[in-house]
Design a protein around this motif. Structure first.
Motif: not given
Length: 552
Positions: A180-204
């Protein structure tokens, strides 16, 4: 910077000295060779090496040592240097121990003593260990983070894509605080999963396979518009064609829609492949073949869907699903086959949420203590049963046929019979699956319209035959009634060449109804559905490509 270390452990002083001598003779300029006379002594040495910040490239350990045998030593050595490659020194009578080591500590090789001459028996093994270590090394692993839900089909697809492409990732559930903390940091909600976060911090959010591939550093764009050879499909046949094509000087590109390895790449262990007497996992075989192809200069494109093929003058054109295209003198089609969908009520709705096609190794940990069902009676199903038996409380193999002998290799049948928590149910089919958020139960039917039984399970893996991946070809090439591509003599009718054949010769053995387009592996009509034959056809196709190019 200190040299990487080769460590040898043997309680026989004469053997220990001989191993160290032979290693220094070949590797002394680029490696430091250290020897120890026991497992505890070697562990002490490894601890000192760890404190000094030095690297260990490979460890060779004798199996029969007092106080601590080679397997016990390697288990503890892995905790200190998990990236070091491992080999076990055994006598002929201890080959069973070597096979055990493959499963317990993932030993890369085993060496039978004596190994004279070292040029033939020792050095090729150590060369392979060192090459693999250099490819991985002690570099910090840059992990991709995946945030999703355990029972989300898109989340499963992302994890499976990363795992099959050997991209390190860490999984976080949205039900956990860190997720949940990672989702918040990515500015994404639970309805936007899956969220992929790259090593350089990019959230998809909800990324496509191409998005993930690009973010993970996989090649997705061709470096050229024209090649000598395009290989479509990255299974054993495609990898074989790419290795042989590139090694023989052809500008080669391999195009794969999902992940190299195909169905074979999902096999937990292939034990009847020539040259691997102790077996090799599909992932290991795929990784080695992929690195080998790149070593010879082949390009490997991932997450590129091919939707069309045509002959345009002397060129052979391959079209991608984004509208772009590449061309070549010749093409090898090695698109393999797909597992057929299980026609059981509720199956489609629960795919990726307890129902899986192929050996989904990403689910192994979730199967701990569970009752797992595997549907199918061929080698892939048998290999999956053996694999999941190490994790699940029980594994039930559901087989439509009257026995296993008609579709499964003898060695696998014997293995299955020797594993206590595997049960085989013959003449049985799955007629319905049910569940809410995920799979909860399935209905089994004995015989044709016989007695039914409802069983509880959260995991079912399906291996029920194969359908060729050829619909995208349309009428471009001749196919049989089942969709497999016809080649060579199979194209001739009463000695007559296929309609529209433009050349004054018969089609070559693996050549399709389009000159210069060859077919290899499972997708070819009348092919033998085995890894070894697929690799062989890939190599043979390149030989025929050369013949085709010479006659132009």
């Amino acid at each position: 910077m200190s040299l990487p270390i080769l460590l040898t452990v043997d309680d026989d002083p004469s053997v220990s000295r001989a191993v160290a001598r032979d290693l220094r003779r070949r590797y002394g300029r680029e490696h430091r060779v250290i020897r120890a006379d026991s497992g505890p002594e070697a562990l002490d040495a490894l601890r000192e090496i760890k404190l000094r910040g030095e690297a260990v490239a490979a460890i060779l350990a004798d199996y029969r040592m007092p106080r601590m045998d080679g397997i016990q030593f390697l288990e503890q050595a892995m905790d200190l240097f998990p990236h070091a490659r491992r080999a076990l020194l055994t006598a002929y009578a201890d080959t069973e121990a070597a096979i055990q080591a493959i499963n317990v500590v993932d030993v890369d090789h085993y060496l039978l003593k004596p190994w004279d001459p070292p040029e033939e028996k020792l050095y090729p093994v150590v060369d392979a260990l060192v090459e693999t270590w250099r490819a991985v090394g002690e570099r910090p692993v840059e992990e991709v983070k995946v945030v999703g839900h355990r029972w989300s089909e898109p989340s499963y697809r992302v994890r499976d894509f990363l795992a099959r492409n050997s991209v390190p990732y860490r999984w976080y559930s949205v039900d956990e605080a860190e997720g949940r903390r990672l989702l918040e940091a990515a500015g994404a909600g639970a309805d936007q999963i899956p969220v992929v976060i790259t090593p350089d911090g990019q959230a998809l959010c909800r990324p496509s396979g191409a998005d993930i591939a690009a973010a993970a550093g996989l090649s997705t764009e061709p470096a050229s518009e024209f090649y000598d050879l395009i290989v479509v499909g990255g299974g054993p046949a495609g990898l074989g064609a790419a290795v042989y094509g590139a090694s023989e000087g052809l500008r080669t590109v391999l195009v794969e829609k999902k992940a190299t390895g195909g169905q074979a790449g999902q096999s937990s262990r292939i034990e009847n492949y020539l040259g691997f007497p102790d077996g090799v996992s599909g992932a290991q075989l795929t990784d080695r073949a992929r690195r080998q192809a790149r070593k010879f200069g082949a390009e490997v494109l991932t997450a590129r869907g091919v939707v069309g093929l045509e002959a345009r003058g002397s060129g052979r054109i391959v079209r991608f699903d984004d509208g772009s295209e590449i061309s070549a003198h010749a093409v090898v089609l090695a698109t393999g086959v797909m597992y057929r969908a299980l026609e059981a009520a509720g199956c489609a709705d629960l795919t990726g949420r307890g129902v899986y096609y192929g050996s989904a190794s990403t689910e192994a940990q979730e199967c701990q203590g569970q009752d797992v069902y595997i549907v199918g009676g061929a080698n892939s199903a048998g290999q999956a049963a053996v694999f999941f038996s190490k994790h699940a409380r029980s594994v039930t193999l559901v087989v439509r046929g009257k026995d296993l002998e008609q579709s499964m290799s003898h060695y696998l049948i014997e293995q299955i019979r020797g594993i206590d928590n595997i049960r085989v149910r013959l003449r049985t089919t799955v007629t319905e699956v049910r569940g809410g958020e995920h799979l909860e139960e399935l209905t089994l039917c004995e015989g044709d319209g016989g007695a039914t039984e409802t069983v509880r399970s959260e995991h079912m893996f399906v291996f029920i035959g194969a359908a060729p991946h050829t619909d995208w070809l349309g009428a471009a090439v001749a196919r049989d009634d089942h969709g497999f591509i016809r080649t060579g003599p199979d194209l001739l009718s009463d000695g007559e060449r296929p309609a529209g054949w433009p050349l004054d010769r018969d089609p070559l053995y693996l050549e399709s109804s389009i000159p210069g387009v060859f077919v290899a592996g499972d997708v070819r009509a009348q092919s033998v559905k085995r890894v070894a034959s697929a690799v062989g056809e890939g190599a043979m196709a390149v030989t025929l490509v050369h013949r085709y190019l010479e006659e132009r």
